[in-house]
Design a protein around this motif. Structure first.
Motif, PDB file in Angstrom:
ATOM      1  N   PHE A   1       1.153  -1.555  -0.547  1.00 17.20           N
ATOM      2  CA  PHE A   1      -0.414  -0.054  -0.250  1.00 17.20           C
ATOM      3  C   PHE A   1       0.701   1.478  -0.022  1.00 17.20           C
ATOM      4  N   ARG A   2       1.867   1.309   0.305  1.00 13.24           N
ATOM      5  CA  ARG A   2       2.585   2.149   0.182  1.00 13.24           C
ATOM      6  C   ARG A   2       3.583   2.390  -0.565  1.00 13.24           C
ATOM      7  N   ALA A   3       3.539   1.827  -1.144  1.00 10.62           N
ATOM      8  CA  ALA A   3       3.816   1.799  -3.146  1.00 10.62           C
ATOM      9  C   ALA A   3       2.719   2.284  -4.050  1.00 10.62           C
ATOM     10  N   GLU A   4       1.866   1.653  -3.204  1.00  4.72           N
ATOM     11  CA  GLU A   4       0.234   1.858  -3.862  1.00  4.72           C
ATOM     12  C   GLU A   4       0.352   3.504  -4.005  1.00  4.72           C
ATOM     13  N   LEU A   5       0.291   4.455  -3.154  1.00 11.10           N
ATOM     14  CA  LEU A   5       0.187   5.200  -2.895  1.00 11.10           C
ATOM     15  C   LEU A   5       0.862   6.189  -2.922  1.00 11.10           C
ATOM     16  N   ALA A   6       2.581   5.616  -2.821  1.00  9.57           N
ATOM     17  CA  ALA A   6       3.591   6.510  -3.702  1.00  9.57           C
ATOM     18  C   ALA A   6       3.238   6.268  -5.577  1.00  9.57           C
ATOM     19  N   GLU A   7       3.203   5.723  -5.877  1.00  7.72           N
ATOM     20  CA  GLU A   7       2.263   5.515  -6.877  1.00  7.72           C
ATOM     21  C   GLU A   7       1.891   5.992  -7.408  1.00  7.72           C
ATOM     22  N   LYS A   8       0.728   7.256  -7.612  1.00  9.28           N
ATOM     23  CA  LYS A   8      -0.315   7.347  -7.261  1.00  9.28           C
ATOM     24  C   LYS A   8      -0.227   9.430  -6.988  1.00  9.28           C
ATOM     25  N   GLY A   9       1.320   9.651  -6.424  1.00 10.27           N
ATOM     26  CA  GLY A   9       1.413  11.102  -5.522  1.00 10.27           C
ATOM     27  C   GLY A   9       0.886  11.529  -4.593  1.00 10.27           C
ATOM     28  N   VAL A  10       0.273  12.845  -5.355  1.00  5.34           N
ATOM     29  CA  VAL A  10      -1.036  13.522  -5.289  1.00  5.34           C
ATOM     30  C   VAL A  10      -2.806  12.953  -5.021  1.00  5.34           C
ATOM     31  N   VAL A  11      -2.648  12.004  -5.493  1.00  3.25           N
ATOM     32  CA  VAL A  11      -3.682  11.851  -5.759  1.00  3.25           C
ATOM     33  C   VAL A  11      -4.010  10.321  -4.472  1.00  3.25           C
ATOM     34  N   ARG A  12      -4.623  10.578  -3.242  1.00  2.16           N
ATOM     35  CA  ARG A  12      -4.704   9.897  -1.823  1.00  2.16           C
ATOM     36  C   ARG A  12      -5.570   8.920  -2.349  1.00  2.16           C
ATOM     37  N   LEU A  13      -5.921   8.051  -2.865  1.00  3.46           N
ATOM     38  CA  LEU A  13      -7.562   7.306  -2.971  1.00  3.46           C
ATOM     39  C   LEU A  13      -7.462   7.009  -1.137  1.00  3.46           C
ATOM     40  N   ARG A  14      -9.259   7.060  -1.025  1.00  5.41           N
ATOM     41  CA  ARG A  14      -9.381   6.738   0.178  1.00  5.41           C
ATOM     42  C   ARG A  14      -9.254   5.603   0.348  1.00  5.41           C
ATOM     43  N   GLU A  15      -9.602   4.478  -0.197  1.00  6.85           N
ATOM     44  CA  GLU A  15      -9.432   2.643  -0.511  1.00  6.85           C
ATOM     45  C   GLU A  15      -7.585   2.648   0.036  1.00  6.85           C
ATOM     46  N   ASP A  16      -6.959   3.324  -0.595  1.00  9.23           N
ATOM     47  CA  ASP A  16      -5.229   2.547   0.231  1.00  9.23           C
ATOM     48  C   ASP A  16      -4.754   2.758   0.973  1.00  9.23           C
ATOM     49  N   VAL A  17      -5.379   4.308   1.602  1.00 12.04           N
ATOM     50  CA  VAL A  17      -5.085   4.669   2.727  1.00 12.04           C
ATOM     51  C   VAL A  17      -5.252   3.736   3.719  1.00 12.04           C
ATOM     52  N   TYR A  18      -6.962   3.324   3.889  1.00 10.87           N
ATOM     53  CA  TYR A  18      -7.490   2.592   4.341  1.00 10.87           C
ATOM     54  C   TYR A  18      -6.348   1.306   4.114  1.00 10.87           C
ATOM     55  N   GLY A  19      -6.276   1.059   3.273  1.00 13.78           N
ATOM     56  CA  GLY A  19      -5.644  -0.532   2.959  1.00 13.78           C
ATOM     57  C   GLY A  19      -4.625  -0.304   4.112  1.00 13.78           C
ATOM     58  N   LEU A  20      -3.806   0.851   3.983  1.00  8.36           N
ATOM     59  CA  LEU A  20      -2.670   0.881   4.342  1.00  8.36           C
ATOM     60  C   LEU A  20      -2.247   0.424   6.014  1.00  8.36           C
ATOM     61  N   ALA A  21      -3.556   1.283   6.572  1.00  4.36           N
ATOM     62  CA  ALA A  21      -4.411   1.423   7.836  1.00  4.36           C
ATOM     63  C   ALA A  21      -4.140  -0.272   8.306  1.00  4.36           C
ATOM     64  N   VAL A  22      -4.714  -0.916   8.008  1.00  2.00           N
ATOM     65  CA  VAL A  22      -5.960  -2.042   8.404  1.00  2.00           C
ATOM     66  C   VAL A  22      -4.155  -3.444   8.060  1.00  2.00           C
ATOM     67  N   ALA A  23      -2.838  -2.814   6.588  1.00  2.00           N
ATOM     68  CA  ALA A  23      -1.402  -3.831   6.713  1.00  2.00           C
ATOM     69  C   ALA A  23      -1.475  -2.838   8.254  1.00  2.00           C
ATOM     70  N   GLN A  24      -1.693  -2.134   8.626  1.00  2.00           N
ATOM     71  CA  GLN A  24      -0.515  -1.803   9.549  1.00  2.00           C
ATOM     72  C   GLN A  24      -0.622  -2.290  10.899  1.00  2.00           C
ATOM     73  N   ARG A  25      -2.494  -2.367  10.365  1.00  2.00           N
ATOM     74  CA  ARG A  25      -2.916  -2.899  12.237  1.00  2.00           C
ATOM     75  C   ARG A  25      -1.963  -4.330  12.116  1.00  2.00           C
ATOM     76  N   ARG A  26      -1.982  -5.278  10.881  1.00  2.00           N
ATOM     77  CA  ARG A  26      -1.762  -6.464  10.846  1.00  2.00           C
ATOM     78  C   ARG A  26      -0.147  -6.911  11.651  1.00  2.00           C
ATOM     79  N   ALA A  27       0.730  -5.530  11.373  1.00  2.00           N
ATOM     80  CA  ALA A  27       2.213  -5.493  11.401  1.00  2.00           C
ATOM     81  C   ALA A  27       2.646  -4.781  13.032  1.00  2.00           C
ATOM     82  N   ARG A  28       1.362  -4.628  13.936  1.00  2.00           N
ATOM     83  CA  ARG A  28       0.540  -4.530  15.111  1.00  2.00           C
ATOM     84  C   ARG A  28       1.569  -2.534  15.932  1.00  2.00           C
ATOM     85  N   ASP A  29       1.233  -2.013  14.219  1.00  2.00           N
ATOM     86  CA  ASP A  29       1.695  -0.294  13.840  1.00  2.00           C
ATOM     87  C   ASP A  29       0.754   0.009  14.654  1.00  2.00           C
ATOM     88  N   PHE A  30       0.146   0.010  15.936  1.00  2.00           N
ATOM     89  CA  PHE A  30      -1.062   1.522  16.508  1.00  2.00           C
ATOM     90  C   PHE A  30      -1.228   2.130  16.253  1.00  2.00           C
TER      91      PHE A  30
END
Ligand SMILES: [Zn+2]
Length: 503
Positions: free
Chosen positions: A308-337
């Motif tokens: 998701f970091r790559a996805e967000l970096a690729e799209k640059g300034v357009v931060r799609l809500r689903e990508d941001v949310y996906g990153l947050a879900v992944a961060q929870r899995r990584a226990r980065d609360f």
């Protein structure tokens, strides 16, 4: 977006849930054959021997096993999304069936399937491969069409005696593995795979015709429900191309169970109206969020965060809500609360979404901030009272914190909104147990089991309930009335199982 990432295309190496489902189906099919053998003509046994009730009984049995399988996606957000999609497509039918259930199976293999009795399963791999909601809806509408056209019942009727015999033999091997005798495990796995292939082989004559019919009916549903009818052809075309280019490790299961030919795709394209006439809907945010959530479950937590970091970096300034949310879900899995809350912050300012609020509450609870988490749930439930995931999450957290009285106080109100949810009843039962009210406990547990398709166990709970020494006449007679009701239903189910010889 090109087909990317090995995670999307990795086929599950072990016997996945679908193979076991096929195995369960075979047991049902094989036992049906014993009914069929008593008849002189196998030409049209579907209407003669497979009643709707029997079909339902077989379906419910398979679903009972499936629900207990770890691959069954039990997440209420995902479940509600897929049920909403299915219901919308089904409502577009001339005679909609209201009793069909829709569910998601955690499996990277691209597949979707319809089971007897009206249950439609969609693999998570489909979410990640589809590029818009119309494509996912296209696959779903095709499965709905199989059910509307009663293709499973017709396939059962079409198999020959010899085929039944070999299927029955293999079903025995599968049953042996289910009973847990360890040495037969591997043999049974092999048998299941072979039997699956055999079963498909035996249906091939019907399949082509069925597939065409399912495409045609599915396309109508897709269009009537307001989706882009091109979704169907474009997805199947991409699936075929990817298969040809060997972008999949092994052929996707979908192509094995739904033979796809250039003819079929041409047929679909012919029936799809010209682009200029269509009114394509913009993609549903719920679809994109659920797709991101399921994508965030793929690979290791670190890999998911990186994706998701790559996805967000690729799209640059357009931060799609689903990508941001996906990153947050992944961060929870990584226990980065802390990371999750930081990532979620911009999403939650202004107009939030129930999925963002639920994730925030979950992470606060993960961090041990139960009070704050409960407050997030309470606020969110005011804004989104129709979101089952919030109601369930809230009650679960209350129960985890030992606040049984509050669960009891809140559960009934939530049940009025979500009367079919087994989990709320289960939580209620736990709360009654904690406060020493056994009659109410068994009654709530019975309702939970009934809603999970386990009628026998539900009756058992009610039986215990009425045997207790109750002083409350009203409660006692209401439990007795419910017991009579469920016993009558169980009798119908048992009669159907007896007719199918699967009891
Ligand atoms: Zn099909």
């Amino acid at each position: 977006m090109p087909l990317r990432g090995p995670a999307i295309i990795a086929a599950a190496p072990s016997l996945p849930v679908i193979a076991r489902t096929v195995a369960a189906l075979l047991i049902a099919f094989a036992t049906l054959s014993s009914v069929a053998q008593g008849l002189p003509d196998l030409g049209d046994i579907s209407s003669a021997t497979i009643t709707e009730q029997q079909e339902k009984t077989v379906g419910n049995r398979i679903m009972r096993d499936l629900r207990a399988d770890p691959a069954y996606v039990d997440d209420p957000e995902v479940a509600d999304y897929i049920t909403g999609l299915g219901t919308r497509l089904m409502s577009a039918a001339d005679i909609p069936r209201r009793d069909v259930t829709y569910f998601v199976v955690q499996d990277d293999a691209i597949n979707a399937f319809a089971l007897v009795g009206g249950h439609i399963g969609m693999h998570t791999g489909l979410f990640t491969l589809t590029q818009n909601e119309s494509e996912l809806a296209g696959v779903m509408s095709h499965e709905i069409a199989h059910i509307l056209q009663k293709h499973q019942a017709r396939s059962i009727a079409g198999a020959s005696r010899a085929q039944w015999a070999s299927l029955a033999a293999m079903a025995v091997a599968i049953l042996a593995s289910k009973s847990g005798s360890s040495s037969s495990g591997q043999m049974a796995e092999a048998a299941a795979a072979t039997a699956g292939a055999l079963q498909i082989q035996s249906q091939l004559d019907y399949t082509r015709e069925h597939e065409r019919e399912a495409d045609r009916v599915g396309l109508t549903l897709l269009e009537r429900a307001g989706f882009d009818p091109h979704g169907m052809a474009s997805f199947f075309e991409r699936l075929m191309r990817a298969n040809r280019l060997n972008e999949f490790k092994g052929a996707p299961s979908y192509l094995r169970t739904h033979p796809l030919t250039t003819e079929r795709i041409a047929d679909m394209q012919d029936r799809t109206p010209a682009p200029i006439l269509r009114m394509a809907r913009s993609d549903n945010l719920d679809y994109r969020l659920m797709r991101a959530k399921l994508r965030a479950a793929v690979g290791s937590p670190t890999e998911a965060v990186a994706y998701f970091r790559a996805e967000l970096a690729e799209k640059g300034v357009v931060r799609l809500r689903e990508d941001v949310y996906g990153l947050a879900v992944a961060q929870r899995r990584a226990r980065d609360f802390d990371g999750v809350l930081k990532t979620l912050e911009p999403l939650r300012t202004g107009e939030s979404h129930p999925a963002f609020e639920r994730l925030a509450a979950q992470v606060l609870a993960d961090r041990g901030q139960a009070e704050e988490a409960l407050e997030v749930y309470r606020k969110a439930l005011k804004s989104f009272p129709e979101t089952r995931a919030l109601a369930v999450g809230y009650l679960e957290l209350l129960m985890d914190k030992g606040r049984a009285r509050e669960v009891i106080a809140e559960a009934e109100e939530r049940q009025r909104k979500f009367p079919e949810d087994p989990r709320i009843y289960e939580l209620q039962a736990r709360a009654y147990e904690a406060t020493g009210r056994p009659l109410s406990q068994h009654r709530a547990q019975a309702e939970a089991l009934f809603r999970s398709g386990n009628l026998g166990a539900a009756v058992q709970q009610l039986d215990w309930a009425v045997r207790l020494k109750n002083n409350d006449f009203y409660e006692q007679s209401s439990a007795e009335a419910r017991l009579r009701e469920l016993r009558a239903l169980l009798e119908i189910e048992r009669a159907a199982e007896k007719a199918l010889k699967i009891s």
